[in-house]
Design a protein around this motif. Structure first.
Motif: not given
Lengths: 349, 94
Positions: A288, A290, A293-294
């Motif tokens: 994952d 994402e 990145r978060q």
């Protein structure tokens, strides 16, 4: 270890000819050719050698981020020192956290040979202008997390770091040799801790499984983005700072971990994990990115807490640094009875 | 603290009979603190029986850019090595 002098930034800035100006374009071409030849011949680049500005900048960024990761990494584990279940486990955990501080210092020292100051690096960390590994923005919720960190997080770190012992920049490579020697204790103590839990009660086994479930995917993210999205990878490989791609190292880590998890009697939280006979490797599920990145952007569970704790530790330590400086100044003014080192230094002459 | 403490180079003798070897560097306000910090940083696993700390600013180094001319006098004197000499076959202990 080869002796190396660590130049002060000012000495480096003076340059070979003692002028502030850089070399002319022709001279620069010759220097670049010499640098390329040294890298190609597997020679090490040392602090006072000429090196391309981008090579220097890449190393400063990477070594600083590495150093920051070591000292921020002290926090999640130190969280459990006071609650370690036995004196044995407590002594081990303290030694490990102390090692992380030491690793940070080796690496700051290596970064400083490139002409940046310690203070500058710490300022950048405190102001959020330089990053540390996103893994340390996850919380340590139970005692089993200490085991999962040792086994998986330190295991991933070792997989990443062993090739760095052959990095083209001498001081970084030498720091990594020391660090890798010490990391293997970190990984083993974590594995042993989990083993003790899996041989314990149902509740202890469940706690170990829960920790592994939470740390598995973030550990895979530690190798960085996939090769086709990794901004600096190709150039770092050309410079022989990096020896293997992110995906290659990640695969190596998965292959190492699967049998180790089996030996623990724990499962890895990936339904797509299966042996691929053709490749000779374990296939694993999609990461994952994402979430990665978060967390990197500052939205992980503990980003704020980690930085706030780091800043507070630095500020609260100010009086100690001031006292040490005052003590040094007083003794420097006090004449020859200055330190115990003087006789020793004389006797070797 | 606005400026870094002075930089010290650390040399470790790993056991008696060996010479001190450069291990790394650290910052400390004075020599005594540098020694203590060096102990904590470089000998946590009994890696040394003796430590030297030297202010980095006290080290004079040859310049890497003068490397060739500076070390050149040694390059054309192969007769300083025993392998330079011809020894007849069968001659021993030479």
């Amino acid at each position: 270890m080869t002796p190396v002098t660590t130049p002060s930034p000012s000495r480096r800035a003076e340059g070979p000819s003692g002028t502030a100006e850089g070399p002319g374009p022709e001279e620069e071409q010759a220097l670049q050719a010499r640098f390329d030849a040294a890298v190609a011949a597997e020679e090490r680049i040392e602090p006072r050698d000429w090196m391309p500005d981008a090579y220097r900048a890449t190393l400063v960024r990477q070594i600083a981020q590495h150093a920051h990761s070591e000292i921020i990494g002290m926090q999640p584990e130190a969280n459990w020192i006071t609650r370690a279940p036995s004196l044995r486990r407590k002594a081990i955990l303290m030694a490990k956290v102390q090692d992380e501080a030491g690793h940070g210092l080796y690496l700051y020292g290596a970064a400083e040979t490139l002409g940046v100051s310690r203070q500058e690096l710490l300022d950048k960390l405190h102001e959020g202008r330089q990053k540390y590994s996103s893994i340390f923005n996850y919380p340590t919720l139970t005692w089993a997390d200490v085991g999962a960190i040792g086994w998986l997080v330190d295991g991933a770190a070792i997989t990443n770091q062993v090739p760095l012992c052959r990095c083209s920049y001498g001081p970084y490579a030498r720091a990594m040799v020391r660090i890798c020697k010490e990391e293997s204790f970190h990984q083993r103590q974590g594995y042993e801790l989990l083993l003790a839990l899996t041989r314990g009660t149902d509740a202890q086994r469940a706690m170990a499984q829960d920790a592994v479930d939470r740390w598995w995917w973030p550990s895979l993210m530690m190798f960085g983005p996939p090769d086709d999205e990794s901004a600096h990878s190709a150039r770092s490989m050309e410079w022989k700072i990096k020896r293997h791609s992110n995906d290659e190292l990640r695969q190596r880590f998965v292959d190492i971990c699967v049998p180790q998890a089996e030996a623990l009697g724990l499962s890895l939280p990936d339904p797509d994990l299966r042996w691929n006979e053709e490749r000779g490797h374990w296939d694993f599920g999609a990461i994952d990115w994402e979430e990665f990145r978060q967390v990197l952007k500052g939205n992980g569970p503990c980003n704020e807490q980690r930085l706030a704790r780091r800043r507070a530790a630095h500020e609260n330590g100010a009086w100690v640094r001031e006292a040490a400086a005052a003590h040094a100044a007083k003794h420097a003014a006090g004449g020859p009875r200055r330190s115990a080192t003087a006789p020793a230094a004389r006797s070797r002459a | 603290m606005s400026a870094d403490w002075p930089l010290w180079e650390v040399f470790v003798r790993s056991r008696r009979g060996l010479s001190h070897t450069h291990a790394g560097s650290l910052h400390a306000p004075d020599a005594r603190m540098a020694l203590r910090n060096a102990r904590d940083l470089f000998t946590r696993r009994s890696e040394g029986v003796s430590l030297w700390v030297v202010p980095s600013s006290a080290i004079t180094a040859s310049s890497p850019d003068e490397k060739d001319p500076f070390f050149e006098p040694a390059a054309d004197k192969p007769y300083r090595h025993p392998t330079f000499y011809e020894v007849p076959e069968g001659v021993r202990n030479l």
